[in-house]
Structures are given as structure tokens and as C-alpha cells.
Design an enzyme around this catalytic site. Structure first.
Site, short mmCIF file in Angstrom:
data_model
loop_
_atom_site.label_atom_id
_atom_site.label_comp_id
_atom_site.label_asym_id
_atom_site.label_seq_id
_atom_site.Cartn_x
_atom_site.Cartn_y
_atom_site.Cartn_z
N HIS A 185 6.66 3.30 -3.75
CA HIS A 185 7.72 2.31 -3.87
C HIS A 185 8.22 2.21 -5.31
O HIS A 185 7.58 2.73 -6.24
CB HIS A 185 7.24 0.94 -3.38
CG HIS A 185 5.90 0.49 -3.90
ND1 HIS A 185 5.62 0.37 -5.23
CD2 HIS A 185 4.76 0.15 -3.25
CE1 HIS A 185 4.38 -0.05 -5.37
NE2 HIS A 185 3.82 -0.17 -4.19
P1 TYD Z 1 1.25 -2.44 -1.07
O1 TYD Z 1 2.48 -2.73 -1.88
O2 TYD Z 1 1.42 -1.57 0.12
O3 TYD Z 1 0.11 -1.84 -2.01
P2 TYD Z 1 0.13 -0.49 -2.89
O4 TYD Z 1 1.20 -0.66 -3.90
O5 TYD Z 1 -1.20 -0.43 -3.50
O6 TYD Z 1 0.36 0.66 -1.97
O7 TYD Z 1 0.62 -3.83 -0.62
C1 TYD Z 1 -0.25 -3.97 0.45
C2 TYD Z 1 -0.07 -5.35 1.09
O8 TYD Z 1 -0.43 -6.37 0.18
C3 TYD Z 1 1.37 -5.61 1.50
O9 TYD Z 1 1.35 -6.32 2.73
C4 TYD Z 1 1.90 -6.52 0.44
C5 TYD Z 1 0.66 -7.27 -0.03
N1 TYD Z 1 0.68 -7.63 -1.46
C6 TYD Z 1 0.76 -8.97 -1.81
O10 TYD Z 1 0.84 -9.87 -0.94
N2 TYD Z 1 0.75 -9.32 -3.13
C7 TYD Z 1 0.66 -8.36 -4.11
O11 TYD Z 1 0.66 -8.71 -5.32
C8 TYD Z 1 0.59 -6.98 -3.75
C9 TYD Z 1 0.50 -5.91 -4.78
C10 TYD Z 1 0.60 -6.67 -2.39
#
Ligand code: TYD
Length: 142
Positions: free
Chosen positions: A51
Site C-alpha cells: 500500500h
Molecule cells: P495492514 O495495513 O494490512 O498491515 P500491513 O501494513 O502490515 O500489511 O493492517 C492490518 C489490519 O490492521 C487492517 O485491518 C488495518 C488494521 N490496522 C489498524 O487498525 N491500525 C493500524 O495502525 C494499522 C497499521 C493497521
């Protein structure tokens, strides 16, 4: 934009009792830290991230173990190894990022400049590329 990614070395005050690494917001980190999260227990074959963020800047630190991060600004790509607890990688906003190659003991600490807001995430690579292309075109017109 990719050239704005940079490694940051944090001050260390270790002694014969062990290591101590200092990470100060607005000093070692080029922003006010509003959010901290950490990722561990990810398998070595997992690719996380995938992302870009409209507003948030990040610093990634593998406080234990190792991982890699690949960054992409729509034109150039670069890979960084996160393998030292006293080193971080600064990622500016609007950069596509993938984190992968997690060691079994990896604990990836992430410092963020903004609170979590799903609306500022771009999770579709084609959409990201279209946005970056449009920005390039606009720049060319100025
Ligand atoms: P995600 O963005 O997929 O993690 P990564 O960047 O490690 O791949 O996040 C996983 C889940 O956690 C998603 O449902 C969003 C949630 N999340 C939060 O609620 N707060 C946060 O600060 C982060 C980073 C993720």
C-alpha cells in the site's frame, strides 16, 4: 521521490549491561510520532504492506530479527534490508511499500506520523500507478 527514503542511524548508549538505542521524535525521526505499531510472527513467505499512504510518513526498525522493504514511487524501485536494531528506514508519504523476508524472530517496529485512517491508504497498485502518472503529467505542465 524514492531518493527521499533514507537510512537513519540512532544514537546508542550501550554499556557492559547491554544495548540501549535512543529514538526521539522530531529529532532522530523527522516527524512527531503519533502512532507506533509492530509486526511479528509473519512467515518468511508473507508479503505485507502492499500500500501507499496519502499523508503518513513512516520509520521502520527491525528491533529484533530481520526483514526487507521494497519501495516504489511509480518510476523507481529500491530494496532495503532491515537487519540492525539501531538503524531505521524513513519512508515519505505516497510511496508504495512491501515488507517481506521476515526472519522467524523478526519484530518490525513502525513509527508513524499520523493516526490510523483507512481512507488515506491506497491499496490497489493500478490505482497508485494512475495517481503517480497523473502527478507526473501535472508536474510536466507547470
Ligand atoms: P495492514 O495495513 O494490512 O498491515 P500491513 O501494513 O502490515 O500489511 O493492517 C492490518 C489490519 O490492521 C487492517 O485491518 C488495518 C488494521 N490496522 C489498524 O487498525 N491500525 C493500524 O495502525 C494499522 C497499521 C493497521
Amino acid at each position: 521521490m524514492i531518493e527521499r527514503c533514507r537510512l537513519i542511524e540512532f544514537p546508542q548508549k550501550g554499556d557492559d549491561r547491554g544495548h540501549l538505542v535512543i529514538v526521539e521524535g522530531n529529532q532522530d525521526i523527522p516527524f512527531d510520532i503519533k502512532r507506533v505499531f509492530y509486526i511479528y510472527g509473519s512467515d518468511k513467505d508473507v508479503i505485507r504492506g502492499k500500500h501507499a499512504n496519502y499523508n503518513t510518513e513512516f520509520v521502520l526498525i527491525n528491533v529484533a530479527g530481520t526483514s526487507k522493504v521494497r519501495v516504489d514511487d511509480g518510476t523507481n524501485e529500491k530494496e532495503f534490508s532491515l537487519d540492525r536494531p539501531h538503524m531505521g528506514i524513513y519512508l515519505p508519504r505516497m510511496l508504495w511499500k512491501d515488507m517481506y523476508a521476515f526472519s522467524e524472530d523478526s519484530v518490525l517496529l513502525v513509527l508513524a506520523s499520523e493516526h490510523y485512517d483507512e481512507k488515506e491508504y491506497i491499496r490497489d497498485y493500478a490505482e497508485y500507478m494512475a495517481i503517480m502518472k497523473k502527478r507526473e503529467c501535472l508536474k510536466g505542465e507547470l
